[in-house]
Design an enzyme around this catalytic site. Structure first.
Site, PDB file in Angstrom:
ATOM      1  N   SER A   1     -49.356  57.969 -14.664  1.00 32.16           N
ATOM      2  CA  SER A   1     -48.845  58.525 -15.926  1.00 32.16           C
ATOM      3  C   SER A   1     -49.942  58.977 -16.887  1.00 32.16           C
ATOM      4  CB  SER A   1     -47.903  57.520 -16.607  1.00 32.16           C
ATOM      5  OG  SER A   1     -46.796  57.240 -15.767  1.00 32.16           O
TER       6      SER A   1
ATOM      7  N   GLY B   1     -45.564  57.650 -12.229  1.00 30.80           N
ATOM      8  CA  GLY B   1     -44.335  58.400 -12.498  1.00 30.80           C
ATOM      9  C   GLY B   1     -43.367  57.672 -13.419  1.00 30.80           C
TER      10      GLY B   1
ATOM     11  N   ASN C   1     -51.952  65.870  -7.904  1.00 32.95           N
ATOM     12  CA  ASN C   1     -51.107  65.541  -6.752  1.00 32.95           C
ATOM     13  C   ASN C   1     -49.708  66.076  -7.044  1.00 32.95           C
ATOM     14  OD1 ASN C   1     -49.732  64.462  -4.612  1.00 32.95           O
ATOM     15  ND2 ASN C   1     -49.767  62.349  -5.370  1.00 32.95           N
TER      16      ASN C   1
ATOM     17  N   GLU D   1     -54.407  53.107  -8.525  1.00 33.45           N
ATOM     18  CA  GLU D   1     -53.107  53.534  -9.052  1.00 33.45           C
ATOM     19  C   GLU D   1     -52.128  52.360  -9.025  1.00 33.45           C
ATOM     20  OE1 GLU D   1     -52.504  58.014  -8.609  1.00 33.45           O
ATOM     21  OE2 GLU D   1     -51.928  57.137  -6.722  1.00 33.45           O
TER      22      GLU D   1
ATOM     23  N   HIS E   1     -51.770  56.714  -0.475  1.00 34.65           N
ATOM     24  CA  HIS E   1     -50.959  56.802  -1.705  1.00 34.65           C
ATOM     25  C   HIS E   1     -49.811  55.807  -1.589  1.00 34.65           C
ATOM     26  CE1 HIS E   1     -48.408  58.290  -4.902  1.00 34.65           C
ATOM     27  NE2 HIS E   1     -49.468  58.928  -5.377  1.00 34.65           N
TER      28      HIS E   1
ATOM     29  N   LYS F   1     -47.252  66.248  -5.043  1.00 31.72           N
ATOM     30  CA  LYS F   1     -46.186  65.595  -4.261  1.00 31.72           C
ATOM     31  C   LYS F   1     -45.257  66.669  -3.675  1.00 31.72           C
ATOM     32  CE  LYS F   1     -46.592  61.818  -7.494  1.00 31.72           C
ATOM     33  NZ  LYS F   1     -46.102  60.537  -7.937  1.00 31.72           N
TER      34      LYS F   1
ATOM     35  N   GLU G   1     -46.833  55.929  -2.359  1.00 27.53           N
ATOM     36  CA  GLU G   1     -45.549  56.464  -1.852  1.00 27.53           C
ATOM     37  C   GLU G   1     -45.563  56.538  -0.328  1.00 27.53           C
ATOM     38  OE1 GLU G   1     -45.495  59.948  -4.370  1.00 27.53           O
ATOM     39  OE2 GLU G   1     -45.288  58.624  -6.105  1.00 27.53           O
TER      40      GLU G   1
HETATM   41  C1  PEP Z   1     -49.701  60.035  -8.488  1.00 24.53           C
HETATM   42  O1  PEP Z   1     -48.816  60.599  -7.893  1.00 24.53           O
HETATM   43  O2  PEP Z   1     -50.690  59.682  -7.868  1.00 24.53           O
HETATM   44  C2  PEP Z   1     -49.541  59.783  -9.927  1.00 24.53           C
HETATM   45  C3  PEP Z   1     -50.473  59.121 -10.554  1.00 24.53           C
HETATM   46  O3  PEP Z   1     -48.411  60.278 -10.531  1.00 24.53           O
HETATM   47  P1  PEP Z   1     -48.097  60.299 -12.131  1.00 24.53           P
HETATM   48  O4  PEP Z   1     -49.303  60.899 -12.793  1.00 24.53           O
HETATM   49  O5  PEP Z   1     -46.885  61.162 -12.241  1.00 24.53           O
HETATM   50  O6  PEP Z   1     -47.872  58.895 -12.533  1.00 24.53           O
END
Ligand code: PEP
Length: 247
Positions: A209, A170, A9, A164, A92, A11, A94
């Site tokens: 992460s 992040g 992803n 998640e 997601h 983003k 976000e």
């Molecule tokens: C994500 O954007 O779904 C995500 C898991 O980001 P990160 O791996 O940077 O935590």
């Protein structure tokens, strides 16, 4: 058979030139598709260009549930299909957090995908406050019940779920394997009690992460079928390396 999936992803990152360089690097690596099902969720502007290859599935980070009409700035499933994007992220954190996407709106997106036989990754996960209160399993149950669990069993082949935890996205902080196992087993149990045997076939990814140093222990969890990867997917090499973290 559940698929092993690694989904990038990006983003709102990478220029078009950087995106093309990423793809060239990915294509020239020795990675073979049969290691794992690679998917790339890229900025919509790049989808048409990125989809012109066969080494990985290209999908969008967002979609509008309506077919067409006066929704300035939005994209429909048909439009995504028309440029070769074959999957989409739904829910997601976000999108939920910064764009106020409600469980009801996400249900509309799920329904649109099912009507148009369009593959999707449905994301769920709790915030830190909910986790600290010990209410995370109920929270995730509510998210899934409100937006997803009504779908017809025949449409389950379109679905991948990503757990998640918001506090791990992040942040560099990863859920530990006990926490991951608990939630993934819970989601699996929900799927099986709702859909019976077919629920056992849905892949459940972990996101938050993930990187080359923690992926091996995460991917070894019995109900983890791969990862949704943000930061570590921006570099093609670090993304590819994760494929070697599956046992
Ligand atoms: C994500 O954007 O779904 C995500 C898991 O980001 P990160 O791996 O940077 O935590």
């Amino acid at each position: 058979m559940r698929k092993k999936i690694l989904a990038a992803n990006w983003k709102m990152n990478l220029s078009f030139v950087e995106a093309q360089a990423w793809l060239s690097q990915f294509k020239s690596s020795n990675t073979t598709k049969n290691l794992v099902d690679f998917q790339l969720y890229a900025p919509s502007l790049y989808l048409q260009s990125l989809a012109q290859q066969e080494v990985l599935t290209v999908g969008a980070q967002n979609v509008h549930p309506k077919e067409s009409g006066a929704f300035t700035g939005e994209l429909s499933i048909s439009q995504l299909k028309s440029v070769g994007a074959s999957s989409v992220l739904i829910g997601h954190s976000e999108r939920r957090q910064y764009f106020q996407e409600s469980n009801f709106f996400l249900k509309e997106k799920v329904d649109a995908c099912c009507q148009q036989d369009y593959a999707f990754i449905f994301c769920c996960g709790e915030d830190l406050e909910t986790r600290r209160a010990g209410a995370h399993l109920n929270f995730i149950t509510d998210q899934l019940q409100a937006s997803l669990l009504h779908l017809e069993p025949a449409k389950l082949s379109l679905l991948t779920i990503a757990y998640e935890p918001i506090w791990a996205i992040g942040t560099g902080e990863t859920a530990d394997t006990t926490q991951i196992n608990e939630v993934h087993a819970h989601i699996r149990q929900l799927l099986e009690s709702t859909f019976g045997e077919k629920g056992a076939e849905v892949s459940i990814l972990y996101g938050g992460s993930v990187n080359a140093s923690n992926a091996q222990s995460i991917f070894a969890c019995p109900d983890v079928d791969g990862g949704l990867i943000g930061g570590a997917s921006l570099n093609a090499q670090s993304f590819i390396e994760l494929a070697h973290c599956f046992k």
